[in-house]
Structures are given as structure tokens and as C-alpha cells.
Design a protein around this motif. Structure first.
Motif, PDB file in Angstrom:
ATOM      1  N   LEU A   1       0.976  -1.073   0.052  1.00  0.00           N
ATOM      2  CA  LEU A   1      -0.051  -0.160  -0.178  1.00  0.00           C
ATOM      3  C   LEU A   1       0.821   1.227  -0.089  1.00  0.00           C
ATOM      4  O   LEU A   1       0.501   2.232  -0.748  1.00  0.00           O
ATOM      5  CB  LEU A   1      -0.896  -0.224   1.251  1.00  0.00           C
TER       6      LEU A   1
ATOM      7  N   LYS B   1       0.237   2.517  -3.745  1.00  0.00           N
ATOM      8  CA  LYS B   1      -0.835   3.054  -3.453  1.00  0.00           C
ATOM      9  C   LYS B   1      -0.820   4.577  -2.608  1.00  0.00           C
ATOM     10  O   LYS B   1      -1.871   5.236  -2.670  1.00  0.00           O
ATOM     11  CB  LYS B   1      -2.125   2.331  -2.764  1.00  0.00           C
TER      12      LYS B   1
ATOM     13  N   VAL C   1      -6.883  -1.801  -2.868  1.00  0.00           N
ATOM     14  CA  VAL C   1      -6.764  -1.243  -1.594  1.00  0.00           C
ATOM     15  C   VAL C   1      -7.890  -1.885  -0.563  1.00  0.00           C
ATOM     16  O   VAL C   1      -7.299  -2.201   0.583  1.00  0.00           O
ATOM     17  CB  VAL C   1      -7.112   0.185  -1.647  1.00  0.00           C
TER      18      VAL C   1
END
Length: 309
Positions: free
Chosen positions: A33, A37, A224
Motif C-alpha cells: 500500500l 497506492k 486497496v
């Protein structure tokens, strides 16, 4: 009777190992993540802890009833311990661990955090008022050597990981020692799910106030949500419940030893899933640190650990 005790120990060993595996999965998901992201630890940790805390307390309510989950607050003597557990053992431990990952990688942060048995050993030595054994002093030396190798790759003039990663990793190790030792008396009187759930909910709520995760922009796509689900279910709920149930049966020192499967799994997942590359010096440093819980699991320390609980 002996057979029952042996069975309980075996269950504790299994739980401690499963806790380590789940934590490894959480660390690698967190690294994914952060890298892919642009998620921050200030967003991830509060969301993760509040979500997990609510889910755990709902499960505990279903299993034990509403009265049981609030019974922990009926004894005023529980208030200070539960807040220490929540703020130091959970909030600080979780944030520092993921902060270390965000500026390094899951495997390195995990290995640094695995010096936590040293802090447990220091607590045991002071608690039992005894002189450290030779193996314990050797373990401290190995920590220093291992961290030096990981941080510098043998060149004292060059840091190959950031000072931030190193500091957050050490803080994570110290607060994880608190997590391992501090709640054991609470868990003798209350269900592990209840203690864990309140610890996570209070920790998450405190970090929500501190970091205000709603101000961060996050692209909420499927990956996510899936990564966050794995973090909450496996890396938060199951990992902590497994580990706490494990140390409840076999003690904090033995639990630390068995859960040391975590950095090995984290290294494999980082390499296979995220393509993380490690130098030979990294593995040498990892080896120095990984041997620590093995040394500290000697029977003499295990007995002292159990006596201190």
C-alpha cells in the motif's frame, strides 16, 4: 493432567507461530500500500485498528454477551493497565512498525522489531532482581552487531537504511515487549478477545484524533480494499489473538521465539510478491538478530519469565 498441560503447550506453540505468519502478511500488505497506492501510516494504522477493534468486540459480544465485554470496566484497577496496553503496547507498536516499513521495507522493519526479546529480557532481569546470564549479555552484543550490519553493510561511514527506519524499528521492538508482557494479568481475568478488542479500539481512536486520517486522499480501488481487509482480518485480528493466546499458554519468551517465523515469512513474501532485493549483508544482519530469541529461550530464562507473570 500432564497430557492436558502438554496439549495446552502445543496449542500455545501453534498459536504463537500463526500469529507471526499473520503479522508477516500484514507487513508486506502494508509495504504494498505504501509503495503502490501512496497510502501513509498516518491513514493506515488508525483505520486498521478501529476496524479491527470494532470487529473483535462484536465477535466477543456474540460469544460472551454484551455484559461480558463491558465487565472489564467494572473494576477500576483495570483502567490504567488497559490504557497502557492500548496506547503503548498497541498504538505506539503498530504506528512505529508501519512507519519503519514506509521508509524501508517489510522484511527489514520486521527484523529490527525482532530485537523485542532483548527488552523482555531486560524487564525479566529487573523484575526478578538477578544478574544477566552470559547468554543474555551475548544477545545484547548480537543485537548491536546485527543492527550495525543491516544499517551500514559494514561501512561505518554509510547508512544504507534511513535513521528513521532504524529508530521506528527499535521503538516498535520496545513497545512490542510491552504488548507481550503487560496484558497477561488482564487476560487471566478477562477473555483474550475482550482485552484485545478494547486495546485496539482505544488505540485506533487515539490515533484518529492524533493523525486525522480523513484529511488524506486515498484511491479506494479494489486492491486497496483487499489489502486493507487482509491487514484487518489476518494482520490485526487473527495475528494478535493468536499471539496473545500463545503467550498466555507458553509465556512471553517462548512466544517471542516461536513467532520469530514472522521475519522469515516477511522476507520471502517481500522478495516473491514485491520483488524486494536484499544484499548479502542484509541476510548476515538478519541472522544475528534471528538467533536472539533462540538464545533467550533457554530454560533458565523461560522459568524466570513465567515467575514474573
Amino acid at each position: 493432567m500432564i497430557s492436558g498441560e502438554q496439549s495446552d503447550k502445543k496449542t500455545g506453540y501453534l498459536f504463537a507461530m500463526l500469529g507471526g505468519i499473520c503479522w508477516a502478511l500484514a507487513g508486506v500488505c502494508g509495504q504494498y500500500l505504501f509503495q503502490s497506492k501512496a497510502v501513509t501510516a498516518e491513514w493506515l494504522v488508525p483505520v486498521r485498528l478501529v476496524s479491527a477493534g470494532v470487529i473483535i468486540l462484536l465477535v466477543a459480544c456474540f460469544r460472551k454477551g454484551k455484559a461480558a465485554i463491558f465487565s472489564i470496566w467494572q473494576d477500576r484497577n483495570n483502567i490504567v493497565p488497559i490504557f497502557i496496553f492500548a496506547l503503548v503496547g498497541t498504538a505506539l507498536c503498530q504506528y512505529s512498525f508501519f512507519a519503519s516499513i514506509s521508509v524501508s521495507n517489510a522484511a527489514t522493519a520486521t527484523f529490527i522489531s525482532y530485537i523485542s526479546p532483548i527488552f523482555i529480557m531486560i524487564y525479566v532481569v529487573f523484575r526478578t532482581k538477578r544478574i544477566p546470564a552470559c547468554l543474555e549479555l551475548l544477545s545484547i552484543l548480537l543485537v548491536i552487531i546485527g543492527i550495525f550490519i543491516i544499517a551500514t553493510h559494514g561501512n561505518i561511514d554509510n547508512l544504507v537504511i534511513s535513521a528513521q527506519a532504524l529508530i521506528w524499528g527499535i521503538i516498535s521492538a520496545a513497545s512490542f515487549a510491552v504488548y507481550s508482557i503487560q496484558p497477561q494479568r488482564l487476560m487471566r481475568k478477562h477473555d483474550t478477545l475482550i482485552v484485545t478488542g478494547w486495546g485496539m479500539l482505544i488505540a485506533g481512536a487515539a490515533l484518529f484524533v492524533l493523525f486525522k486520517p480523513w484529511i488524506y486522499e486515498v484511491n479506494y480501488d479494489l486492491s486497496v480494499f483487499l489489502s486493507l481487509s487482509v491487514l484487518v482480518l489476518f494482520g490485526t485480528i487473527l495475528s494478535y489473538v493468536f499471539y496473545l493466546e500463545g503467550i498466555k499458554r507458553v509465556g512471553a519468551t517462548a512466544g517471542s521465539l516461536l513467532s520469530s517465523i514472522e521475519p522469515i515469512v516477511a522476507t520471502l513474501l517481500s522478495a516473491l510478491w514485491l520483488g524486494q532485493h536484499f544484499a548479502a549483508f542484509d541476510f548476515i544482519g538478519f541472522a544475528f538478530i534471528l538467533i536472539i530469541p533462540i538464545l533467550l529461550s533457554r530454560e533458565s530464562l523461560t522459568k524466570a519469565d513465567r515467575a514474573s507473570r
